[in-house]
Design an enzyme around this catalytic site. Structure first.
Site, PDB file in Angstrom:
ATOM      1  N   CYS A 226       0.676  -1.225  -0.387  1.00 49.01           N
ATOM      2  CA  CYS A 226       0.324   0.353   0.082  1.00 49.01           C
ATOM      3  C   CYS A 226       1.230   1.021  -0.303  1.00 49.01           C
ATOM      4  CB  CYS A 226      -0.841   0.000   1.220  1.00 49.01           C
ATOM      5  SG  CYS A 226      -0.023   0.201   2.804  1.00 49.01           S
TER       6      CYS A 226
ATOM      7  N   HIS B  52       5.593  -4.671   9.280  1.00 50.21           N
ATOM      8  CA  HIS B  52       5.900  -6.071   8.952  1.00 50.21           C
ATOM      9  C   HIS B  52       5.900  -7.254   7.955  1.00 50.21           C
ATOM     10  CE1 HIS B  52       3.184  -5.477  13.617  1.00 50.21           C
ATOM     11  NE2 HIS B  52       4.355  -5.437  13.687  1.00 50.21           N
TER      12      HIS B  52
ATOM     13  N   HIS C 239       3.697   2.123  11.799  1.00 48.33           N
ATOM     14  CA  HIS C 239       2.563   1.985  12.700  1.00 48.33           C
ATOM     15  C   HIS C 239       2.164   3.425  13.758  1.00 48.33           C
ATOM     16  CE1 HIS C 239       4.384  -2.067  11.405  1.00 48.33           C
ATOM     17  NE2 HIS C 239       3.320  -2.214  11.048  1.00 48.33           N
TER      18      HIS C 239
ATOM     19  N   HIS D 177      -0.780  -5.138  18.959  1.00 44.24           N
ATOM     20  CA  HIS D 177      -0.306  -4.283  18.297  1.00 44.24           C
ATOM     21  C   HIS D 177       0.674  -3.101  18.072  1.00 44.24           C
ATOM     22  CE1 HIS D 177      -0.664  -3.364  14.223  1.00 44.24           C
ATOM     23  NE2 HIS D 177      -0.538  -4.643  13.376  1.00 44.24           N
TER      24      HIS D 177
ATOM     25  N   GLU E 221       0.605  -0.680  16.566  1.00 45.15           N
ATOM     26  CA  GLU E 221      -0.168   0.433  15.498  1.00 45.15           C
ATOM     27  C   GLU E 221      -1.344   0.787  16.377  1.00 45.15           C
ATOM     28  OE1 GLU E 221      -2.648  -0.300  12.388  1.00 45.15           O
ATOM     29  OE2 GLU E 221      -4.046   1.605  12.512  1.00 45.15           O
TER      30      GLU E 221
ATOM     31  N   THR F 294      -6.542   0.852  12.235  1.00 39.53           N
ATOM     32  CA  THR F 294      -6.266   0.931  10.380  1.00 39.53           C
ATOM     33  C   THR F 294      -6.574  -0.277  10.015  1.00 39.53           C
ATOM     34  OG1 THR F 294      -4.578   1.019   9.855  1.00 39.53           O
ATOM     35  CG2 THR F 294      -5.500   3.071   9.813  1.00 39.53           C
TER      36      THR F 294
ATOM     37  N   ASN G   1      -3.623  -6.646   9.005  1.00 42.89           N
ATOM     38  CA  ASN G   1      -4.323  -7.068   7.946  1.00 42.89           C
ATOM     39  C   ASN G   1      -4.087  -8.255   6.899  1.00 42.89           C
ATOM     40  OD1 ASN G   1      -2.471  -6.277   4.691  1.00 42.89           O
ATOM     41  ND2 ASN G   1      -1.134  -5.082   6.134  1.00 42.89           N
TER      42      ASN G   1
ATOM     43  N   SER H   1       1.970  -5.310   3.590  1.00 38.98           N
ATOM     44  CA  SER H   1       3.493  -5.319   3.378  1.00 38.98           C
ATOM     45  C   SER H   1       4.178  -6.059   3.282  1.00 38.98           C
ATOM     46  CB  SER H   1       3.592  -5.380   5.164  1.00 38.98           C
ATOM     47  OG  SER H   1       2.829  -6.118   5.811  1.00 38.98           O
TER      48      SER H   1
HETATM   49  S1  SF4 Z   1      -2.274   2.776   7.623  1.00 41.41           S
HETATM   50 FE1  SF4 Z   1      -1.361   0.855   7.031  1.00 41.41          FE
HETATM   51  S2  SF4 Z   1      -2.850  -0.872   6.203  1.00 41.41           S
HETATM   52 FE2  SF4 Z   1      -3.474   0.977   5.588  1.00 41.41          FE
HETATM   53  S3  SF4 Z   1      -2.749   2.612   3.962  1.00 41.41           S
HETATM   54 FE3  SF4 Z   1      -1.406   2.971   5.549  1.00 41.41          FE
HETATM   55  S4  SF4 Z   1       0.471   1.821   6.410  1.00 41.41           S
HETATM   56 FE4  SF4 Z   1      -1.485   0.645   4.594  1.00 41.41          FE
END
Ligand code: SF4
Length: 321
Positions: free
Chosen positions: A22, A51, A84, A134, A136, A175, A235, A278
């Site tokens: 992403c 990750h 994150h 986690h 994040e 997210t 994810n 990732s």
């Molecule tokens: S929030 Fe995480 S999965 Fe979504 S675009 Fe950003 S890095 Fe990528």
């Protein structure tokens, strides 16, 4: 007479699109690469930048040093915060020590941090939907003082939280959650606390949503699903769950082609393949080659969205030296 090799069994391979990297992961990796070019090794990175072991090992070979806390970084080398995000105390500590810190937090995670701060300033207590432990979740909860953010992981947790004032509440989410599971938790929160405020839908990012949609679109056509991704990638793990929930009899996470359980795939005629946000494309190609060695492949892409999102790297890396 020499034995005639038996023909490879046919297999239709459905490739999910979008899949893999992403914009936030792409940016985070670019930040480490640019920092290594600009300042030379070693460059310290707090937590795995994204990750994925393959990505981390590649950057380590070029001089990145991965650490879990700032205590393990010297004052006089650059430090990068992972995609994150980090609790507020971390950049504050880096500033106190006069360190050169570069923030690779995904801008979509930063957006959630800002949402939390805005609600807090308006006097609302926060509920965060996310996974305990986690990075994040820890980073987002760490934007506010202890006790201001309550974590819920399941619908069951919603019934157990004790709030300060049921009229002054807001929710935010990690997210990279399952869109469907999160919708159920949000509905439970709204049923118990009708005054709770939150984002328009949730904070699940475009990349997570699109990858889950692509898996759902192919689930009815496939006998099995492989998700290229790391075991600690939220994810990627959600993609396996989404596939299983959408009716896919066998859905498995595969960090590398060498870890495919070929016995479990015996007898299949169709296979779905995707990759977490990732996971680099080179690992997807590795899996396709491993499949091609065993099957007569017909490849078909299932495209449910086109992604054009791009994020700039921080200014300190854009400025000419
Ligand atoms: S929030 Fe995480 S999965 Fe979504 S675009 Fe950003 S890095 Fe990528």
């Amino acid at each position: 007479m020499p034995a005639v090799p038996s023909p490879k069994p046919p297999l239709t391979l459905y490739l999910a699109a979008p899949r893999g990297f992403c914009a936030g992961v792409d940016r985070a990796i670019r930040i480490v690469e640019m920092a290594l070019e600009r300042w030379g090794p070693p460059v310290y990175v707090r937590h795995e930048i994204v990750h994925n072991r393959f990505v981390v090992d590649g950057l380590r070979a070029r001089g990145a040093v991965f650490v879990e806390t700032l205590d393990d970084c010297p004052d006089d080398r650059p430090v990068i915060f992972s995609a994150h995000g980090v609790p507020r105390a971390v950049p504050a500590e880096a500033a106190r020590r006069n360190m050169l810190a570069v923030d690779a937090t995904c801008p979509l995670v930063t957006k959630v941090h800002m949402e939390a701060q805005r609600h807090h300033e308006n006097g609302l207590q926060m509920v965060m939907i996310g996974h305990a432990g986690h990075p994040e979740t820890e980073g987002t909860m760490g934007q506010l003082p202890p006790g201001e953010v309550m974590l819920v992981e399941t619908v069951g947790d919603v019934g157990r939280i004790e709030v300060r004032d049921r009229e002054r509440l807001a929710f935010i989410t990690q997210t990279t959650l399952s869109v469907d599971d999160t919708a159920e938790i949000v509905a439970a929160l709204q049923a118990r606390f009708p005054a709770i405020v939150g984002p328009h839908k949730e904070d699940i990012c475009y990349a997570t949503t699109n990858r889950q949609e692509a898996v759902k679109a192919m689930a009815g056509k496939i006998d099995a699903l492989l998700v290229v991704g790391a075991p600690n990638s939220s994810n990627s793990r959600r993609l396996v769950e989404v596939g299983a929930r959408a009716g896919c009899g066998y859905a498995q996470l595969v960090p590398r082609a060498a870890e495919i359980d070929w016995r479990a795939l015996q007898g299949i005629r169709s296979l779905g393949l995707t990759a977490g946000a990732s996971a680099p494309d080179v690992l997807v190609q590795e899996v396709i080659e491993a499949l091609r060695a065993r099957y007569a492949l017909t490849v078909q892409e299932i495209e449910t969205a086109r992604e054009t999102v791009e994020f700039k790297v921080p200014r300190v890396l854009r400025e000419t030296a």
